[in-house]
Design a protein around this motif. Structure first.
Motif, short mmCIF file in Angstrom:
data_model
loop_
_atom_site.label_atom_id
_atom_site.label_comp_id
_atom_site.label_asym_id
_atom_site.label_seq_id
_atom_site.Cartn_x
_atom_site.Cartn_y
_atom_site.Cartn_z
N ASP A 32 0.84 -1.21 0.00
CA ASP A 32 0.00 0.00 0.00
C ASP A 32 0.87 1.25 0.00
N ASN A 33 1.97 1.23 0.77
CA ASN A 33 2.86 2.39 0.79
C ASN A 33 3.52 2.60 -0.58
N SER A 86 0.87 3.81 -3.11
CA SER A 86 0.41 5.18 -2.96
C SER A 86 1.50 6.16 -3.38
N ARG A 112 -2.46 5.74 -5.75
CA ARG A 112 -3.66 5.11 -5.20
C ARG A 112 -3.31 3.67 -4.83
N VAL A 113 -4.16 3.08 -4.01
CA VAL A 113 -3.88 1.74 -3.51
C VAL A 113 -4.83 0.74 -4.16
#
Ligand SMILES: [Zn+2]
Length: 279
Positions: free
Chosen positions: A237-238, A241, A246-247
């Motif tokens: 996710d990091n 993003s 966006r995830v």
């Protein structure tokens, strides 16, 4: 600074830094695909096709030569601090896993580790810095370009500290352990969930290594936080993003920051590889 000095040094580290590709290119693009689809690269980033072609071009332009250490730039010729550090992390990891395997009536075969810059040859095809630190299960070797850590910090936050780097190395060792246990095969790689489970298990194994070192007072003060920060930095996710804004969980390959920190923490707190749930 962590007290690495008391750890025994692995003899299985090969320093190819400054040697360019160094060895003949024997494989083909298909082998690169194997490495990438195995999901064993640290980031799990899909290398863009143009990059692959670029790397292939570089490799194919190299002469077919043996690695000649006398051609290595002076800065890398002796065992510098980084090589010694790497040997200590790998050596302490060898001791841990040798004991764990012996307790289960198995023999642990030590992995090899190649230090390189830019690109080098592996049995899986081409090892490039863009892929990040990774493990090739065909030659049982971890490929590490330490300039990755500056990139990690610059692009994704995290730490360039030695404990963060040790986490990355011991995560790759975790894949070697899986390979020794027969866990890396087509079936286990066949679904996204099982690939992520393998990554989280490797994080947990890195935590088990950290547990053993903390018992020996290797880490000082809050140094272990470096490993947790690194695990969070490389969460899907990091990375998503920061790279795509966006995830998209359907594209995850290694697990979220929270999952990776949790997996490492499980190993770190228990010191028990049996707690590192895989598949
Ligand atoms: Zn991994």
């Amino acid at each position: 600074m962590a007290r690495w000095g008391g750890l025994s040094r692995s003899r299985n580290v090969e320093d190819r830094r400054g040697l360019g590709g160094g060895v003949a290119f024997a494989g083909g693009g298909g082998l690169i695909a194997i490495l990438i689809t195995l999901g064993l690269s640290y980031f799990g980033l899909q290398v863009p096709q143009s990059t692959v072609e670029e790397i292939l071009g570089q490799i194919q332009s190299l002469q077919s030569t043996e690695v000649d250490e006398s051609s290595q730039p002076v800065e890398f010729r002796d065992d510098d601090d980084y090589q010694v550090f790497t040997e200590q992390v790998l050596g302490s990891s060898d001791e841990l896993w040798t004991d764990v395997f012996a307790a289960n009536n198995r023999t642990y075969e030590q992995p090899r580790l190649v230090l390189f810059r830019g690109v080098t040859q592996s049995a899986c095809g081409v090892a490039s810095s863009q892929v990040g630190p990774h493990y090739c299960p065909i030659d049982n070797t971890i490929y590490l370009d330490e300039t990755f850590f500056q990139e990690l910090k610059r692009r994704f936050g995290g730490s360039t500290g030695e404990v963060a780097q040790a986490y990355v190395i011991t995560h790759e060792v975790g894949h070697h352990v899986q390979n020794q246990l027969g866990a890396l095969n087509a079936r286990t790689q066949s679904s996204r969930d099982s690939a992520i489970a393998l990554e989280l298990q490797a994080d947990c194994y890195a935590g088990v290594w950290a547990h053993a070192q903390s018992q020996d007072d290797v880490f000082q003060g809050g140094e272990i936080q470096q490993a947790l920060d690194a695990a969070a930095a490389v969460g899907d996710d990091n990375i998503q993003s920061k790279t795509q804004g966006r995830v998209t969980p359907e594209n995850w390959t290694h697990g979220s920051s929270e999952q990776r920190v949790e997996a490492f923490t499980t190993g770190y707190e228990t010191g028990d590889p049996g707690e590192c749930v895989g598949l």
